[in-house]
Design an enzyme around this catalytic site. Structure first.
Site, mmCIF file in Angstrom:
data_model
loop_
_atom_site.group_PDB
_atom_site.id
_atom_site.type_symbol
_atom_site.label_atom_id
_atom_site.label_comp_id
_atom_site.label_asym_id
_atom_site.label_seq_id
_atom_site.Cartn_x
_atom_site.Cartn_y
_atom_site.Cartn_z
ATOM 1 N N GLY A 57 0.791 -1.227 0.000
ATOM 2 C CA GLY A 57 0.000 0.000 0.000
ATOM 3 C C GLY A 57 0.818 1.270 0.000
ATOM 4 N N HIS A 58 2.151 1.174 0.021
ATOM 5 C CA HIS A 58 3.000 2.374 0.151
ATOM 6 C C HIS A 58 4.174 2.305 -0.806
ATOM 7 C CE1 HIS A 58 5.467 5.465 2.229
ATOM 8 N NE2 HIS A 58 4.291 5.879 2.660
ATOM 9 N N PHE A 59 4.101 2.503 -1.971
ATOM 10 C CA PHE A 59 2.974 2.719 -2.871
ATOM 11 C C PHE A 59 3.042 1.621 -3.916
ATOM 12 C CE2 PHE A 59 4.223 6.844 -1.175
ATOM 13 C CZ PHE A 59 3.031 7.291 -0.633
ATOM 14 N N VAL A 64 7.962 2.653 -1.662
ATOM 15 C CA VAL A 64 8.840 3.519 -0.876
ATOM 16 C C VAL A 64 8.746 3.074 0.582
ATOM 17 C CG1 VAL A 64 9.234 5.891 -0.088
ATOM 18 C CG2 VAL A 64 8.500 5.481 -2.431
#
Length: 154
Positions: A57-59, A64
């Site tokens: 989810g990041h990203f 990252v």
């Protein structure tokens, strides 16, 4: 070995870190610690891999390492130094954050990077420590902060 003083510095692997800290995967963010000099300083090593859960989810299209996890890796390195400084006969304690000050994020870390958490003690008062920490990738500063930690009975 410290090139400046000729002093041999300690290093520990994941098994000793697991004995010191209560954190476990996926929240254990330091793989080993090198260049240990008591509770004065040390360098935590984190090998960032693409299969870590935060990258879903990041990203998703440009993974990252979240800055808050970089700060947590710094704190886990410092916390391990605190616990180890109490000696081998001391029952492991829990380490809690007291403060995070002067945090700055300079560059991102990506899967495939090796993050070095350079921590150096600023001061200690009873069961509380303060550290200056820098996170580096390839020798370049990516984040920095001053961290406070407190040991409590487990």
């Amino acid at each position: 070995m410290n090139a400046e003083t000729g002093e041999t510095l300690e290093a520990i692997g994941i098994m000793e870190i697991l004995k010191a800290l209560p954190h476990r995967y996926p929240f254990l963010l330091v793989d080993r610690i090198v260049g240990i000099k008591g509770d004065e300083c040390g360098i935590g090593i984190k090998n960032v891999t693409a299969n870590e859960p935060q990258f879903m989810g990041h990203f998703p299209n440009r993974p990252v390492m979240p800055g808050v996890l970089v700060i947590e890796g710094m704190a886990q390195t410092a916390g391990t130094l605190c616990i180890r400084s109490l000696g081998p006969d001391t029952k492991p304690s829990l380490v809690y954050f007291l403060t995070i000050d002067k945090a700055k994020f300079r560059k991102p870390a990506y899967p495939g990077d090796t993050i070095e958490y350079h921590v150096r003690k600023i001061s200690r008062r009873k069961n509380m420590w303060w550290f200056r920490a820098e996170a580096k990738v390839g020798g370049q500063l990516i984040a920095e902060a001053e961290l406070g930690a407190m040991l409590t009975e487990a």
